[in-house]
Enzyme design. Sequence first.
Site, PDB file in Angstrom:
ATOM      1  N   HIS A 142     -33.590 -37.503  15.691  1.00  0.00           N
ATOM      2  CA  HIS A 142     -32.747 -37.083  14.572  1.00  0.00           C
ATOM      3  C   HIS A 142     -31.703 -36.068  15.029  1.00  0.00           C
ATOM      4  O   HIS A 142     -31.805 -35.496  16.112  1.00  0.00           O
ATOM      5  CB  HIS A 142     -33.602 -36.447  13.469  1.00  0.00           C
ATOM      6  CG  HIS A 142     -34.211 -35.147  13.888  1.00  0.00           C
ATOM      7  ND1 HIS A 142     -35.387 -35.081  14.614  1.00  0.00           N
ATOM      8  CD2 HIS A 142     -33.797 -33.868  13.723  1.00  0.00           C
ATOM      9  CE1 HIS A 142     -35.660 -33.824  14.871  1.00  0.00           C
ATOM     10  NE2 HIS A 142     -34.711 -33.052  14.350  1.00  0.00           N
ATOM     11  N   HIS A 189     -26.625 -32.534  18.232  1.00  0.00           N
ATOM     12  CA  HIS A 189     -27.405 -33.061  19.358  1.00  0.00           C
ATOM     13  C   HIS A 189     -28.642 -33.788  18.852  1.00  0.00           C
ATOM     14  O   HIS A 189     -29.054 -33.610  17.714  1.00  0.00           O
ATOM     15  CB  HIS A 189     -27.800 -31.943  20.327  1.00  0.00           C
ATOM     16  CG  HIS A 189     -28.774 -30.975  19.731  1.00  0.00           C
ATOM     17  ND1 HIS A 189     -28.372 -29.936  18.916  1.00  0.00           N
ATOM     18  CD2 HIS A 189     -30.124 -30.902  19.816  1.00  0.00           C
ATOM     19  CE1 HIS A 189     -29.436 -29.257  18.529  1.00  0.00           C
ATOM     20  NE2 HIS A 189     -30.513 -29.825  19.052  1.00  0.00           N
TER      21      HIS A 189
END
Length: 180
Positions: free
Chosen positions: A43, A131
């Site tokens: 995620h 990220h």
Amino acid sequence: MTESLFFALQPDVTAITQIQQVSAGLCAQHDLSTRFITADRLHVTLHFVGDLAALSQDQLEHAHAAAAAIKLPAFELSFDKVLSFRSAKSERPLVLASNASMTALQLFRYELGDQLRRRGVPADKTVFTPHITLAYDKYAVEEQILAVPVKWTAREFVLIKSFVGKSRYEVLGRWPLGAA
């Protein structure tokens, strides 16, 4: 058991396959012995909501209302590099990141944070570095550009309950993003 809540974007099936290929390549190239994050836990964190035990029912309802208030279009994400983030801990986060600004993601995160704060739910205004954490490892991987970026269109965002230390997530809510 500690449980925490956070809003996130999850990669689609094609992006997950690409991420797994990148991970396999990193293992081979750097002789990594670490276990990579499982597909169901990949995620991009948007906002940490808090420790579930410390949140009131009202705050949880306000978090859901903030998410429902978001009326933004779907947008593309592109991650074109891997590197290890610095960390005070012995194991560093190995991440997919991007050289691109990802303006649509930044605006989306800002809007979600604004909606949360309007309803009394804490939301960071700190600098956001998009990220995806791939693994935690003692070995530091220097930044390297991917031959093929990992891309997908974010069509929804989710509220995740993390069972801290148990490597398990539960999605508590999903909200669609409009047509791009």
